[in-house]
Design a protein around this motif. Structure first.
Motif, short mmCIF file in Angstrom:
data_model
loop_
_atom_site.label_atom_id
_atom_site.label_comp_id
_atom_site.label_asym_id
_atom_site.label_seq_id
_atom_site.Cartn_x
_atom_site.Cartn_y
_atom_site.Cartn_z
N ALA A 150 0.92 -1.04 0.16
CA ALA A 150 0.09 -0.05 -0.28
C ALA A 150 0.99 1.16 0.17
N ARG A 151 2.02 1.33 0.80
CA ARG A 151 2.95 2.47 0.85
C ARG A 151 3.56 2.73 -0.43
N MET A 152 3.85 1.58 -1.27
CA MET A 152 4.51 1.67 -2.29
C MET A 152 3.80 2.12 -3.45
N GLU A 153 2.65 1.72 -3.43
CA GLU A 153 1.49 2.05 -4.29
C GLU A 153 1.11 3.57 -4.21
N LYS A 154 1.02 4.09 -2.90
CA LYS A 154 0.87 5.38 -2.61
C LYS A 154 1.97 6.28 -3.39
N GLN A 160 3.98 9.13 -10.14
CA GLN A 160 3.15 9.35 -11.26
C GLN A 160 2.57 10.63 -11.65
N MET A 161 1.84 11.00 -10.43
CA MET A 161 1.23 12.47 -10.40
C MET A 161 2.47 13.26 -10.50
N ALA A 162 3.29 13.29 -9.83
CA ALA A 162 4.28 14.28 -9.84
C ALA A 162 5.15 14.36 -11.33
N ALA A 163 5.25 13.30 -11.78
CA ALA A 163 5.86 13.17 -13.11
C ALA A 163 4.90 13.69 -14.26
N VAL A 290 11.03 17.35 -8.03
CA VAL A 290 9.80 16.55 -7.90
C VAL A 290 9.87 15.37 -8.88
N GLN A 291 10.46 15.70 -10.29
CA GLN A 291 10.50 14.50 -11.41
C GLN A 291 11.42 13.28 -10.98
N GLN A 292 12.61 13.71 -9.87
CA GLN A 292 13.25 12.59 -9.43
C GLN A 292 12.20 11.74 -8.83
N LEU A 293 11.52 12.26 -7.72
CA LEU A 293 10.60 11.32 -7.23
C LEU A 293 9.79 10.53 -8.03
N GLY A 294 9.27 11.05 -9.11
CA GLY A 294 8.52 10.14 -10.12
C GLY A 294 9.21 9.09 -10.40
#
Lengths: 449, 159
Positions: A150-154, A160-163, A290-294
């Motif tokens: 669930a954590r990974m999915e979140k 994905q949203m950030a990307a 932020v893109q890095q996070l994605g």
């Protein structure tokens, strides 16, 4: 009781009831001892090897429910239950030998039967206990796996949203930035043509540098100008913002007051463009982080030495640390199944943070210390700096998004960085702690390994 | 004419510049003090008070390194000396709890989200200036050009 080694009691049981060489079975790996619904009047004891019991779900997928090694009792349910039907599949996982007793061999009411019933009971209870324990452990593991998922999915959804957001924003920022550059060129052409009183350089000062004085410095400079050139408060403030020196102002002589509006007009036109360029650059940096996070959420975990992720991060932020003293104290660490780019990102943020803190003090003795060690099932990594420390009131909310500790100018500071760091650390069940006082700030990351 | 100040607090210089620029229409009559931190603002506010001058409107950013804009406005509101001063919060981050806090403490007269609309910001400041001038009993005649006619009309009817 959980011990798989045979206790004295089981040794005794084995000798007493499970030692008839005619009532022994040798099983090869994969051989089936029992299967669901099978009629069974035998009670088995594992002599050698390992038996694994499992049940199948509706799709035929097996779920392990017990593993029984030497000394363990198998087949208790079908042996004792009225229907004498096995409910599980029991397979030898390695070449195994089992001994058994037949139900028919036990004469009801005889002292021998009485003896068997009394002695076998603890072994059966032990067996039930082990199965239940395994069931509990499986439930806990499954629950943990579910939470992790669930954590990974979140995180993946957020990534994905950030990307997506980053892509859209990059387009918009690109347009703003390019057009600001275009506009600056046009304004330069236009104003230099139009200029008749030597005002054009003030446009260039505004465009190149913007306002270089802090608001407090502007206030002070404003007072100086007010008394020196007998200007109004408004005039002196506008002039102060340009940062132009007294010498450069002297050339206007007594006519200075009537030029101020023009000077300010040229300067402010350049300054506005400078602000636009700065702001779009700032926005582009934020988007990149932020893109890095994605990007980081798409790679599968792999065995990783966290020291290597520290080295990777140091390579990326090299230009930030090159003027500082860097003290690396990296200990031997076990491999950890992680997504390495997650951790590179963690260290980048923490190192960047430390470097910015140290640089802001403008001391020549700026130093960052990075330690790693493994102790008692835990990897501990510390990033320490000798900067001014994080203000007390900021400490409690340092990991919230949007908190900045920037000291000056357009550094992005802790903005999103530390909230991302905390998210990643938590994904790996780790913790991050902050200890800070003037001259020493330490972020300590602990990860179970 | 009395000396009546507007004060802006914003830790990011570019944003501060943009706010001040949008408020330039008031500057002829109302000097604008620009501050990059709450600490700086506090010294400026004390100076204004010590000089016996007016502080009409404080426009504060929300998230800043030294102090949260709402906390600052709440403190300012609780200070008897600046009871009449109008407080406008400029924020890029409007969280539920913060908003409730600000409203419950009656510390914020107006709330405006980033990115802001120039006309809207000017309209709010115009209204708040008008309220301040009337509530403080300052002769409003010299300031008519910068005041909000509707607020003026309503307030004058009340008195």
């Amino acid at each position: 009781m959980m011990d798989q080694e045979e206790s004295n009691h089981t040794l005794w049981l084995r000798k007493r009831f499970f030692s008839d060489p005619n009532r022994c079975l040798d099983l090869k790996t994969g051989d089936k001892l029992l299967q669901p619904g099978q009629y069974n009047e035998r009670l088995f004891m594992v002599v050698e090897g390992l038996l694994v019991g499992s049940i199948e779900n509706e799709e035929g997928r097996p779920y392990e429910i017990f593993r029984s090694g030497p000394g363990k009792i198998v087949g208790a349910y079908s042996f004792f239950a009225d229907a004498h039907r096995s409910y599980s599949t029991v397979i030898a996982e390695e070449p195994s030998r089992v001994a058994y007793i037949e139900r028919s061999a036990l004469k009801m009411g005889t002292p021998e039967n009485q003896d068997f019933a009394e002695q076998i009971l603890p072994a059966v209870v032990d067996e039930i206990y082990l199965r239940q324990l395994q069931a509990h452990q499986l439930t806990i593991e499954r629950e943990e796996a579910r939470e992790q998922l669930a954590r990974m999915e979140k995180l993946a959804a957020l990534g994905q949203m950030a990307a997506g957001l980053a892509h859209e924003l990059n387009n918009a920022i690109g347009v703003i930035n390019n057009n600001a550059v275009w506009l600056a060129d046009r304004m330069r052409e236009y104003l230099s043509e139009k200029d008749s009183n030597g005002m054009f350089p003030f446009f260039e000062i505004g465009l190149e540098s913007g306002i270089t004085l802090s608001s407090a410095e502007v206030r002070q400079r404003s007072r100086e100008l007010e008394s020196r050139f007998q200007l109004s408060a408004n005039q002196s403030k506008n002039l102060a913002k340009t940062g132009i020196s007294n010498e450069n102002l002297e050339r206007f002589g007594r006519n200075l007051p009537q030029y101020i509006e023009r000077i300010s007009y040229y300067f402010e036109t350049g300054r506005v463009l400078n602000d636009m360029l700065h702001a779009s650059e700032h926005a582009a940096k934020v988007v990149a982080s932020v893109q890095q996070l994605g990007a980081a959420t798409r790679i599968q975990p792999q065995p990783t030495n966290l020291n290597q992720t520290i080295q990777g991060a140091l390579a990326i932020v090299k230009n930030l640390t090159k003027t500082l003293q860097l003290d690396l104290q990296l200990g031997t660490l076990p491999l950890l199944s992680v997504n390495p780019s997650d951790w590179v990102q963690v260290w980048i943020n923490l190192i960047k943070n430390a470097a910015e803190a140290v640089v802001s003090t403008r001391t020549s003795k700026g130093k960052i210390t990075i330690r790693s060690k493994y102790e008692e099932g835990q990897i501990m990594i510390q990033i320490q700096d000798n900067g001014p420390g994080i203000p007390e009131e900021l400490k409690s909310r340092i990991f919230q998004p949007n908190v900045t500790t920037k000291v000056e100018g357009l550094t992005f500071g802790l903005g999103l960085g530390l909230s991302i760091v905390q998210k990643i650390v938590e994904t790996y069940h780790g913790t991050i702690e902050l200890e800070s006082r003037p001259g020493m700030t330490v972020f300590t990351v602990k990860i179970p390994a | 004419m009395e000396k009546i100040f507007l004060l802006c607090i914003e830790d990011q210089r570019e944003v501060l510049n943009a706010v001040v620029e949008d408020l330039a229409i008031f500057e002829e009559a109302f000097p604008i003090e620009e501050c990059e931190s709450v600490a700086e603002a506090i010294t400026v506010i004390e100076d204004i008070y010590d000089a016996g001058l007016h502080l009409a409107v404080v426009i504060s950013d929300h998230v800043m390194p030294d102090k949260n804009g709402i906390d600052f406005l709440v403190e300012l509101h609780q200070d008897e000396r600046f009871r009449n001063t109008k407080k406008l919060l400029l924020t890029g981050l409007a969280t539920h709890a913060d908003t409730i806090n600000a409203i419950n403490n009656a510390a914020v007269d107006r709330y405006i989200a980033k990115p802001w609309d120039k006309e809207k910001l000017q309209g709010y400041v115009r209204k708040l200036l008008t309220e301040y001038i009337l509530e403080s009993g300052i002769d409003y005649q010299p300031y008519l050009k910068w005041m909000d006619q509707e607020t003026l009309y309503q307030k004058l009817r009340k008195y």
